[in-house]
Design an enzyme around this catalytic site. Structure first.
Site, mmCIF file in Angstrom:
data_model
loop_
_atom_site.group_PDB
_atom_site.id
_atom_site.type_symbol
_atom_site.label_atom_id
_atom_site.label_comp_id
_atom_site.label_asym_id
_atom_site.label_seq_id
_atom_site.Cartn_x
_atom_site.Cartn_y
_atom_site.Cartn_z
ATOM 1 N N HIS A 83 0.946 -1.006 0.034
ATOM 2 C CA HIS A 83 0.161 -0.114 -0.043
ATOM 3 C C HIS A 83 0.949 1.359 0.092
ATOM 4 C CE1 HIS A 83 -2.950 -2.915 1.463
ATOM 5 N NE2 HIS A 83 -3.976 -1.917 0.963
ATOM 6 N N LYS B 286 -0.299 4.671 4.697
ATOM 7 C CA LYS B 286 -1.614 3.684 5.521
ATOM 8 C C LYS B 286 -1.221 3.394 6.750
ATOM 9 C CE LYS B 286 -4.095 -0.459 4.052
ATOM 10 N NZ LYS B 286 -5.439 0.121 4.551
HETATM 11 N N1 LIG Z 1 -13.067 -1.203 2.963
HETATM 12 C C1 LIG Z 1 -12.641 -0.870 1.622
HETATM 13 O O1 LIG Z 1 -12.838 -1.287 0.688
HETATM 14 C C2 LIG Z 1 -11.536 0.284 1.757
HETATM 15 C C3 LIG Z 1 -11.018 0.889 0.540
HETATM 16 C C4 LIG Z 1 -10.316 1.992 0.639
HETATM 17 C C5 LIG Z 1 -10.081 2.585 1.705
HETATM 18 N N2 LIG Z 1 -10.375 2.020 3.036
HETATM 19 C C6 LIG Z 1 -10.096 2.585 4.241
HETATM 20 O O2 LIG Z 1 -11.055 3.729 4.394
HETATM 21 C C7 LIG Z 1 -10.234 4.794 5.155
HETATM 22 C C8 LIG Z 1 -10.389 5.842 4.723
HETATM 23 O O3 LIG Z 1 -9.615 5.894 3.508
HETATM 24 P P1 LIG Z 1 -9.139 7.185 2.427
HETATM 25 O O4 LIG Z 1 -8.138 6.543 1.431
HETATM 26 O O5 LIG Z 1 -10.671 7.992 2.053
HETATM 27 O O6 LIG Z 1 -8.314 8.127 3.403
HETATM 28 P P2 LIG Z 1 -8.059 9.785 3.516
HETATM 29 O O7 LIG Z 1 -8.366 10.324 1.913
HETATM 30 O O8 LIG Z 1 -6.955 10.088 4.454
HETATM 31 O O9 LIG Z 1 -9.585 10.365 4.288
HETATM 32 C C9 LIG Z 1 -9.742 9.817 5.863
HETATM 33 C C10 LIG Z 1 -10.975 10.599 6.362
HETATM 34 O O10 LIG Z 1 -11.129 10.166 7.708
HETATM 35 C C11 LIG Z 1 -11.515 11.383 8.306
HETATM 36 N N3 LIG Z 1 -10.838 11.431 9.678
HETATM 37 C C12 LIG Z 1 -9.311 11.165 9.787
HETATM 38 N N4 LIG Z 1 -9.401 11.326 11.064
HETATM 39 C C13 LIG Z 1 -10.370 11.637 11.515
HETATM 40 C C14 LIG Z 1 -10.635 11.899 13.170
HETATM 41 N N5 LIG Z 1 -9.923 11.819 13.982
HETATM 42 N N6 LIG Z 1 -11.962 12.462 13.326
HETATM 43 C C15 LIG Z 1 -12.938 12.382 12.136
HETATM 44 N N7 LIG Z 1 -12.711 12.290 11.022
HETATM 45 C C16 LIG Z 1 -11.417 11.721 10.726
HETATM 46 C C17 LIG Z 1 -11.176 12.798 7.452
HETATM 47 O O11 LIG Z 1 -11.744 13.937 7.684
HETATM 48 P P3 LIG Z 1 -11.654 15.212 6.971
HETATM 49 O O12 LIG Z 1 -12.376 14.736 5.759
HETATM 50 O O13 LIG Z 1 -12.522 16.092 8.020
HETATM 51 O O14 LIG Z 1 -10.264 15.117 6.815
HETATM 52 C C18 LIG Z 1 -11.066 11.832 5.979
HETATM 53 O O15 LIG Z 1 -12.555 12.340 5.383
HETATM 54 C C19 LIG Z 1 -8.970 4.230 5.606
HETATM 55 O O16 LIG Z 1 -9.065 3.233 6.969
HETATM 56 C C20 LIG Z 1 -8.695 3.076 4.405
HETATM 57 O O17 LIG Z 1 -7.898 2.195 4.880
HETATM 58 C C21 LIG Z 1 -11.264 0.888 2.911
#
Ligand SMILES: NC(=O)c1ccc[n+]([C@@H]2O[C@H](COP(=O)([O-])OP(=O)(O)OC[C@H]3O[C@@H](n4cnc5c(N)ncnc54)[C@H](OP(=O)(O)O)[C@@H]3O)[C@@H](O)[C@H]2O)c1
Length: 252
Positions: free
Chosen positions: A153, A157
């Site tokens: 990744h 991550k």
């Molecule tokens: N299950 C699946 O298929 C799949 C696929 C892709 C990703 N994921 C997972 O999904 C998650 C997000 O991925 P991403 O790539 O979208 O990450 P990202 O672009 O870094 O976005 C993170 C999000 O989480 C919010 N956040 C982070 N810390 C926070 C806190 N302390 N309180 C409230 N909100 C918080 C952020 O809020 P703000 O907008 O306010 O900054 C942002 O909207 C990760 O855990 C990733 O591993 C899962």
């Protein structure tokens, strides 16, 4: 009638893609954007042009629509907060955040007694087929076979190994004889690779490699949309993406 959907996270990559997918689905309605960061909420907020009109709320209880499906791709602490709030607010949940721990699983079990919850470490529908193949391979090969998993990744991550790597290792181990060891997992955090998982299984004289690579996060959206529709229609319980695809709940 459309299903009201709340997307948690404002600037997140997955949150943005999910919002666009919801806006493009005629049976779904983007009811609100939820920001669980302290001090957030209470206005139209930031977002892409298509988000205009969906209010930003700072608490689940502030969503105006009744019983929305809340989609969460955020971070462990925000997911724990959301699950905590979901105990007192009628809703359904689709949880994609990685790196969930014991506390989350306790909360999921508790919330699942009252709410419909779909949780998956990987919403790719193709990965379901990969998982089935891994189970078949593990079941059909003799005790001389072993397997290992690698996950690659992007730098930064947070969880390591990834939930998907653990899921593939568990799929292999679960189909082996009782007491068989879990496959080793090696994790790499390099460059900007979205996600790559490889399971290598080997016996005497042959080996098999299964590779699943995601180059664009849009690959997760068909699974997320199916999970939203399923969660909206299902009764209380915690389900996986496999349940969504094979479930008995009728979804449009
Ligand atoms: N299950 C699946 O298929 C799949 C696929 C892709 C990703 N994921 C997972 O999904 C998650 C997000 O991925 P991403 O790539 O979208 O990450 P990202 O672009 O870094 O976005 C993170 C999000 O989480 C919010 N956040 C982070 N810390 C926070 C806190 N302390 N309180 C409230 N909100 C918080 C952020 O809020 P703000 O907008 O306010 O900054 C942002 O909207 C990760 O855990 C990733 O591993 C899962």
């Amino acid at each position: 009638m459309t299903v009201p959907v709340v997307v948690s996270g404002l600037t997140g990559r997955m949150a943005g893609l999910v919002r666009q997918a919801v806006l493009g689905a005629p049976d779904l309605d983007l009811a609100a954007r939820l920001s669980l960061r302290p001090g957030a909420g209470g206005g139209p907020g930031e977002g892409g042009a298509g988000d205009v009109g969906a209010p930003v709320v700072g608490r689940l209880a502030d969503v105006k629509d009744a019983a929305p499906v809340v989609v969460d791709f955020t971070a462990e602490e925000a997911t724990a907060d959301l699950l905590d709030q979901a105990r007192s607010v009628p809703c359904a949940l689709v949880i994609g955040t990685s790196g969930l721990g014991d506390r989350h699983h306790r909360l999921l079990a508790e919330v699942g007694r009252q709410r419909s919850v779909v949780v998956a470490a990987n919403f790719s529908l193709a990965l379901l087929a990969v998982t089935r193949f891994v189970r078949d391979l593990a079941a059909l090969t003799d005790e001389g076979w072993d397997a290992g998993v690698t996950d690659l990744h992007f730098v930064g991550k947070r969880d390591r190994p990834s939930g998907t790597a653990r899921h593939l290792a568990a799929a292999w181990q679960g189909a082996r004889a009782p007491g068989a060891p879990a496959p080793d997992i090696a994790s790499f955090r390099l460059g900007d690779a979205v996600s790559e998982h490889r399971l290598v299984a080997a016996g005497s004289g042959e080996h098999v490699e299964v590779l699943h690579r995601v180059a664009d996060r849009r690959a997760f959206l068909p699974g997320v949309l199916r999970a939203i529709r399923y969660a909206a229609a299902a009764g209380p319980g915690v389900r996986t993406l496999e349940d969504v695809v094979h479930g008995h709940v009728a979804v449009p």
